[in-house]
Design a protein around this motif. Sequence first.
Motif, PDB file in Angstrom:
ATOM      1  N   UNK A 155       0.448  -1.353   0.378  1.00 29.42           N
ATOM      2  CA  UNK A 155       0.181   0.182   0.115  1.00 29.42           C
ATOM      3  C   UNK A 155       1.110   0.966  -0.205  1.00 29.42           C
ATOM      4  N   UNK A 156       1.920   1.530   0.046  1.00 30.46           N
ATOM      5  CA  UNK A 156       3.120   2.493   0.686  1.00 30.46           C
ATOM      6  C   UNK A 156       4.275   2.182  -0.286  1.00 30.46           C
ATOM      7  N   UNK A 157       4.080   1.332  -1.551  1.00 34.98           N
ATOM      8  CA  UNK A 157       5.263   1.667  -1.968  1.00 34.98           C
ATOM      9  C   UNK A 157       4.613   2.123  -3.377  1.00 34.98           C
ATOM     10  N   UNK A 158       6.049   2.279  -4.225  1.00 34.51           N
ATOM     11  CA  UNK A 158       5.463   2.288  -5.239  1.00 34.51           C
ATOM     12  C   UNK A 158       5.355   1.007  -6.386  1.00 34.51           C
ATOM     13  N   UNK A 159       4.369   0.729  -7.492  1.00 38.39           N
ATOM     14  CA  UNK A 159       4.273  -0.354  -8.792  1.00 38.39           C
ATOM     15  C   UNK A 159       4.986   0.282 -10.186  1.00 38.39           C
ATOM     16  N   UNK A 160       5.223  -0.456 -10.388  1.00 36.15           N
ATOM     17  CA  UNK A 160       5.344  -0.408 -11.834  1.00 36.15           C
ATOM     18  C   UNK A 160       5.292  -1.040 -12.544  1.00 36.15           C
ATOM     19  N   UNK A 161       4.225  -0.937 -13.565  1.00 38.22           N
ATOM     20  CA  UNK A 161       4.496  -1.278 -15.096  1.00 38.22           C
ATOM     21  C   UNK A 161       4.631  -1.333 -16.272  1.00 38.22           C
ATOM     22  N   UNK A 186      -5.127   9.823  -8.820  1.00 36.47           N
ATOM     23  CA  UNK A 186      -3.949  10.455  -8.279  1.00 36.47           C
ATOM     24  C   UNK A 186      -3.115   9.610  -8.662  1.00 36.47           C
ATOM     25  N   UNK A 187      -2.929   8.343  -7.608  1.00 33.12           N
ATOM     26  CA  UNK A 187      -1.904   7.789  -7.809  1.00 33.12           C
ATOM     27  C   UNK A 187      -1.199   7.168  -8.976  1.00 33.12           C
ATOM     28  N   UNK A 188      -2.159   7.121 -10.335  1.00 32.13           N
ATOM     29  CA  UNK A 188      -1.615   6.110 -11.071  1.00 32.13           C
ATOM     30  C   UNK A 188      -1.038   7.710 -12.130  1.00 32.13           C
ATOM     31  N   UNK A 189       0.252   7.538 -12.744  1.00 27.88           N
ATOM     32  CA  UNK A 189       0.890   7.920 -13.379  1.00 27.88           C
ATOM     33  C   UNK A 189       1.130   7.537 -14.978  1.00 27.88           C
ATOM     34  N   UNK A 237       8.888  11.310  -8.407  1.00 30.73           N
ATOM     35  CA  UNK A 237       9.874  11.508  -6.542  1.00 30.73           C
ATOM     36  C   UNK A 237       8.365  11.928  -6.406  1.00 30.73           C
ATOM     37  N   UNK A 238       7.862  12.552  -7.295  1.00 34.63           N
ATOM     38  CA  UNK A 238       6.519  13.269  -6.609  1.00 34.63           C
ATOM     39  C   UNK A 238       5.265  12.425  -6.219  1.00 34.63           C
ATOM     40  N   UNK A 239       5.149  11.472  -6.851  1.00 30.53           N
ATOM     41  CA  UNK A 239       3.932  10.523  -7.350  1.00 30.53           C
ATOM     42  C   UNK A 239       4.333   9.238  -5.995  1.00 30.53           C
TER      43      UNK A 239
END
Length: 64
Positions: free
Chosen positions: A11-17, A42-45, A61-63
């Motif tokens: 829940x607090x980590x970045x997940x990159x696809x 807002x958390x999807x980039x 860094x900001x997401x």
Amino acid sequence: CSHGELARWFPEQKIIFLAPTRPLVRQQISALKNLRDQISKEKILEVNGQLPANKREQLYQTHQ
């Protein structure tokens, strides 16, 4: 595993696809946005090679 499981497990980590094409990236984003109760939009980039490297770094860094 599913997108929802990843969101619960980290829940607090970045997940990159990663995907080889932009349509496939957009498909993953669409699947994530369907998990509204688990992942806020807002958390999807979406990041691709068309963004300058310094802008990509700033977004990482900001997401979450």
